[in-house]
Design an enzyme around this catalytic site. Sequence first.
Site, PDB file in Angstrom:
ATOM      1  N   GLY A  73     -42.139  -8.317  -5.619  1.00 36.38           N
ATOM      2  CA  GLY A  73     -42.809  -9.577  -5.351  1.00 36.38           C
ATOM      3  C   GLY A  73     -43.742  -9.912  -6.489  1.00 36.38           C
ATOM      4  O   GLY A  73     -44.111  -9.057  -7.292  1.00 36.38           O
ATOM      5  N   ARG A  74     -44.118 -11.181  -6.563  1.00 38.56           N
ATOM      6  CA  ARG A  74     -45.046 -11.580  -7.622  1.00 38.56           C
ATOM      7  C   ARG A  74     -45.881 -12.761  -7.136  1.00 38.56           C
ATOM      8  O   ARG A  74     -45.434 -13.549  -6.279  1.00 38.56           O
ATOM      9  CB  ARG A  74     -44.302 -11.935  -8.910  1.00 38.56           C
ATOM     10  N   ASP A 111     -35.989 -18.244  -0.997  1.00 34.57           N
ATOM     11  CA  ASP A 111     -36.130 -18.178  -2.459  1.00 34.57           C
ATOM     12  C   ASP A 111     -34.964 -18.831  -3.185  1.00 34.57           C
ATOM     13  O   ASP A 111     -35.149 -19.430  -4.255  1.00 34.57           O
ATOM     14  CB  ASP A 111     -36.343 -16.742  -2.943  1.00 34.57           C
ATOM     15  N   THR A 112     -33.760 -18.784  -2.605  1.00 40.99           N
ATOM     16  CA  THR A 112     -32.635 -19.446  -3.258  1.00 40.99           C
ATOM     17  C   THR A 112     -32.786 -20.961  -3.203  1.00 40.99           C
ATOM     18  O   THR A 112     -32.412 -21.670  -4.148  1.00 40.99           O
ATOM     19  CB  THR A 112     -31.312 -19.025  -2.619  1.00 40.99           C
ATOM     20  N   THR A 164     -31.109  -9.640  -6.650  1.00 40.94           N
ATOM     21  CA  THR A 164     -30.573  -8.583  -5.790  1.00 40.94           C
ATOM     22  C   THR A 164     -29.239  -9.021  -5.196  1.00 40.94           C
ATOM     23  O   THR A 164     -28.296  -8.237  -5.092  1.00 40.94           O
ATOM     24  CB  THR A 164     -31.570  -8.266  -4.662  1.00 40.94           C
ATOM     25  N   ASN A 202     -22.696 -16.031  -0.355  1.00 39.63           N
ATOM     26  CA  ASN A 202     -23.673 -14.990  -0.658  1.00 39.63           C
ATOM     27  C   ASN A 202     -22.924 -13.669  -0.862  1.00 39.63           C
ATOM     28  O   ASN A 202     -22.242 -13.197   0.050  1.00 39.63           O
ATOM     29  CB  ASN A 202     -24.636 -14.886   0.526  1.00 39.63           C
TER      30      ASN A 202
END
Length: 466
Positions: free
Chosen positions: A14-15, A224-225, A246, A283
């Site tokens: 994470g960031r 996030d996508t 990932t 996916n």
Amino acid sequence: MTAFVAVDLGATSGRVMLGRVTEGTIDLTELRRFRTGPRERPGGGLRWDVEEMYGEILAGLREAEGAEPVSIGIDSWAVDYGLLDADGRLDGDVRCYRDPRTDGMAARFRERVDDETLYRITGLQYLPFNTIYQLLAEPEERLSGKTMLLLPDLIGYRLTGEFGAEVTNASTTALLDATTRQWSTELADKVGLPAGLLPPLRQPGEPVGTAPGGVPVVAVASHDTASAVAAVPALGDRFGYVSCGTWSLAGLELPAPVLTDEARRANFTNEAGIDGTVRFLRNTMGLWLLTESLRVWRERGHDIRLDDVLKAAMREPAFRSIVDADHPVFLTPGDVPARIATLCRESGQPVPETPPAVVRTILESLALAHADSLRTAARLADRELDVVHLVGGGALNEPLCQLTADACGLPVLAGPVEASALGNVFVQARAAGVLADVPSSAPLARYEPRGEQAAWRTAAERAGLG
């Protein structure tokens, strides 16, 4: 200059990023990076350490205070959730989608809802860990009196005390109607979900609440996508994308879902994007295959650097061994090189014996998966493609970018790398009225296709693709 904070949670790291908006551009600065990978549960299975993540996020937010950010946005991977009790406390663990508790749940669900009905309503790709199967695996008493919050919404709740479900992530649960973009009461009833479990929906750009220190939290494209696709610097609509980290999510941005039975059989998903768009994609396993292999080798005492093994891999013979990168055997953590060896042995192919040979197999297999997903998406949506945008961490993997261009027979534009964080900031900046359009990013690396497509077609047949 106006500042925004993007909390961007990936399934391995994470960031917390600071995005400064100046004259129509976004400049990203990483404030904090931390590990997020799944942990073993004391009673067996896998969980996420949400408390540790939350502590890291708070530390990152403290580092952003001097920039006086306008707002904070949160995105993460999909499908996983926490359960809040009536007092707003988290009940138990947040289980990881790789946890084996969903084994057999799809078959159990089919006793209530057939595949055709589920796809007609949700337009969602079958994945054994979809939220609907995770909920089916829960004891009924654990769901009673609870509210389900997907991970970004759970973090948002911890920051603000306000709960809801942002629609792009909600669309990955197999509980959202793909046409109306509302929760499907039909499916919730068939699964037996208690009333009140599913929270009110939010749209990207809507306010969530106020974090400690008085900074507003804004709903972004919290899958996030969805944030990554929002940041794709494309011109026109004749493009495909691969959001590569990932996982690899490869597909198209469309104005409406594709709910045909052919799309269902091809295992394509229709997930919500910003501004009413649809992310029509498949996916598949991504760089998880590479990172798990590196982890295994390093645990065995091999000092392997990523750059070195990538260069060595490209000196290996082409198409020596090909596997289905999306084979179920790769889902759980473990010895990926051994699993690749088994698949090669069973299919009568040479077994890759060295790390460079294994990595070559992974790279070519991923490139073939990207190409197959994009070609199939274009055919199902009746759309021509001129270019592929590859965003996310995979944009730094030059061999994978080149092999994807070769396999697709199309130019690949690689970047931005921090696409999810960039899309996160873009939605916040647009909501604040300081940015109207997706900003131009740093110069993109361009990879032109090489070689003959016939060799890639033959390799695809060996992998059971196309």
